[in-house]
Structures are given as structure tokens and as C-alpha cells.
Scaffold this active site. Structure first.
Site, PDB file in Angstrom:
ATOM      1  NE  ARG A   1      -4.014  -1.851   2.411  1.00  0.00           N
ATOM      2  CZ  ARG A   1      -5.106  -1.555   3.237  1.00  0.00           C
ATOM      3  NH1 ARG A   1      -5.077  -0.689   4.170  1.00  0.00           N
ATOM      4  NH2 ARG A   1      -5.811  -2.555   3.305  1.00  0.00           N
TER       5      ARG A   1
ATOM      6  NE  ARG B   1       7.466  10.047   2.276  1.00  0.00           N
ATOM      7  CZ  ARG B   1       6.199  10.542   2.674  1.00  0.00           C
ATOM      8  NH1 ARG B   1       5.262   9.576   2.842  1.00  0.00           N
ATOM      9  NH2 ARG B   1       5.967  11.692   3.008  1.00  0.00           N
TER      10      ARG B   1
ATOM     11  CG  ASP C   1       2.283   6.047   2.969  1.00  0.00           C
ATOM     12  OD1 ASP C   1       1.332   5.545   3.064  1.00  0.00           O
ATOM     13  OD2 ASP C   1       3.364   6.307   3.259  1.00  0.00           O
TER      14      ASP C   1
END
Length: 288
Positions: A62, A213, A64
Site C-alpha cells: 500500500r 522515506r 502513501d
């Protein structure tokens, strides 16, 4: 949860890509926000003429809001008669129905035991950044981060080596209730191309929320000289979020590829991925 397909249904694998700029992430959300899952499920419902029936997708990873994908994988279980009627023309019909920022490239009946999420043995992401003092090429601005300090790629690679292996990445993840933060980081390396763009390749068995990230944010702090190469490893060992670790912007991140084992190992891998996971000497926690 079983990977057995219900009688009368066919499990179909989808290979797809999307530009995440205008999506609120992969997963459907309340409130009518635009998502990749929502767009594909709506298109499937239309082209298969299923009326009010939605065939729900299961995805490998999934992503973002704002994150792109070039090699995303999903599966959907379709009634056998629907698949038999539509499969020869389904790809072209989806191309005509889907918006231009999401494409399905392949549709095929999945082998037994296949689960797009739980059968995967690795996901590979790329994060792209440039330290060009003039900024980012306007044609690449939606896919490359501009960092306004010169970056030392050798120092960043030195720091990255200290993060490889199986660890609890709680210091680099946004915690979710009931989900483990133990992951095996298989690759983390950076290369500067001839165009000056630095591409970080990040591969792991799975990723927790914001992990890639956050890792890149820590490495950028090393690359621009604000922290020494051993600092990201110390943050990892501390096991808690460090306010100096910034979650970099999503647009530089792309899911490039998802890896699966041989067909005969798919079911075993899916079962293994659901097991409780812990580090040696620690208590187990539920797999996410």
C-alpha cells in the site's frame, strides 16, 4: 486467513503502474478521496458490467499519498463466468476506462497459492534526489526531490551499510497498533547518475509505514554533512523516533518491483508471512 479461492472464482494477477501525484494513496478511504484502488475497482465494475458488485483488490504494498509505482502487483477474485467472458478483451477495456495516471499492463490467472501481498518475498523501491544548485529538471519535478546542499554519496553508502539486515525499524516507522516493525533490509545503496540524479535503491521483505522515506531522510543528513555516517545506525539501535530524522516528501519515491518465489513455494511463503515475527531474544508480535 486462507488463500484458497472460493469455488466458482478465479484469482487474477494484475501488474500495474501509476503516477501518485493526484492520489490519496493506494487504499480506498472514506470521504470520497481519490485512490488507486478505488479507480481500478470502479473501472473493473464498469467493464465487467457487474452492476453494484465490487471485486476488491489485494495489493502487494500500500503506497502513501503522492508515492508512485512502476511495478505494483495486485490480485482480484472474479467469478469464473465473468473471467471467461471478459478476459480476452479486459486489458484493452480497462485502458479505455482508466484515467491516464494509472495503467494495468498485464492480467493473468494466478497460480495456486498466490496472494499479491503475503506471497511476496521482497519489494524494491527507488528514491530519486538531486543536489544540482539550479534545482530539478522541470520535466522530472514530479519524481525527483531537490536537496539544496551538496551530497556525499560515499558517506551515504557507508551509513546505509550499517542498516542492512534484520532489525526492529521502530525508529524509522510510523507505529501502527498491532503491527510489527521488524523487517529485513536486503539492499540500501545509492548511485549518482551522469545526469546528477542520485538514485537510492531500497529492497526489503516488507516495509512499515514511512520506513523508506525516513531512511532516506536520515541518509540525506549524512550526505550533506550534518551527521556522521554512524548516526543512522545509532538511531536504529536506540529504537525510538529521533526528531532529526525527517520523512522526506513522497514524490521522489517509486515502487519499482515486487518479487515472488517459484509457483510451488507461493502458498508456503504466504503462510510464513502471516506468522508472528520477533528478533532473537525478544517477544513475538503480530505480523502486519
Amino acid at each position: 486467513m486462507s488463500d484458497e479461492v472460493q469455488p466458482g472464482f478465479v484469482r487474477v494477477r494484475l501488474d500495474l503502474s501509476y503516477d501518485g501525484a493526484d492520489f490519496s494513496g493506494w487504499a480506498k478511504q472514506a470521504g470520497g478521496r481519490r485512490t488507486v484502488q478505488g479507480e481500478i475497482e470502479d473501472a473493473l465494475r464498469t467493464v465487467t458490467r457487474s452492476g453494484g458488485t465490487t471485486y476488491e483488490l489485494t495489493v502487494a504494498g500500500r503506497t502513501d499519498a503522492g508515492v508512485h509505482a512502476r511495478g505494483q502487483v495486485a490480485h482480484v477474485d472474479l467469478p469464473r463466468e465473468v473471467w471467461a467472458e471478459h478476459h480476452t478483451k479486459l486489458l484493452k477495456r480497462l485502458a479505455g476506462r482508466l484515467p491516464r495516471d494509472v495503467r494495468v499492463w498485464a492480467l493473468r490467472e494466478a497460480p495456486g497459492g498466490f496472494n499479491a501481498r503475503f506471497s511476496a518475498i521482497w519489494r524494491r523501491y527507488a528514491y530519486r534526489v538531486t543536489d544540482n544548485p539550479g534545482g530539478v529538471d522541470p520535466l522530472l519535478r514530479g519524481h525527483v526531490l531537490w536537496h539544496d546542499w551538496p551530497l556525499d554519496v560515499d558517506a551515504m553508502n557507508e551509513a546505509a551499510r550499517g542498516l542492512l539486515g534484520e532489525h526492529d525499524f521502530a525508529a524509522y516507522c510510523k507505529k501502527r497498533e498491532g503491527a510489527t516493525t521488524i523487517r529485513t533490509l536486503q539492499e540500501l545503496s545509492l548511485v549518482r547518475g551522469e545526469d546528477g540524479i542520485i538514485t537510492a535503491t531500497v529492497r526489503a521483505d516488507a516495509f512499515c509505514h514511512n520506513m523508506v522515506r525516513s531512511l532516506i531522510g536520515a541518509l540525506l543528513f549524512v550526505g550533506d554533512g550534518h551527521r556522521p555516517p554512524d548516526w543512522p545506525g545509532k538511531v536504529l539501535a536506540a529504537g525510538v523516533r529521533d526528531s532529526a530524522v525527517h520523512v522526506v516528501r513522497p514524490h521522489g519515491l517509486t515502487l519499482e518491483e515486487v518479487g515472488y518465489p517459484a509457483d510451488e513455494l507461493l502458498a508456503a511463503r504466504s503462510k510464513e508471512a502471516r506468522n508472528k515475527r520477533s528478533l532473537p531474544g525478544s517477544a513475538g508480535c503480530a505480523s502486519c
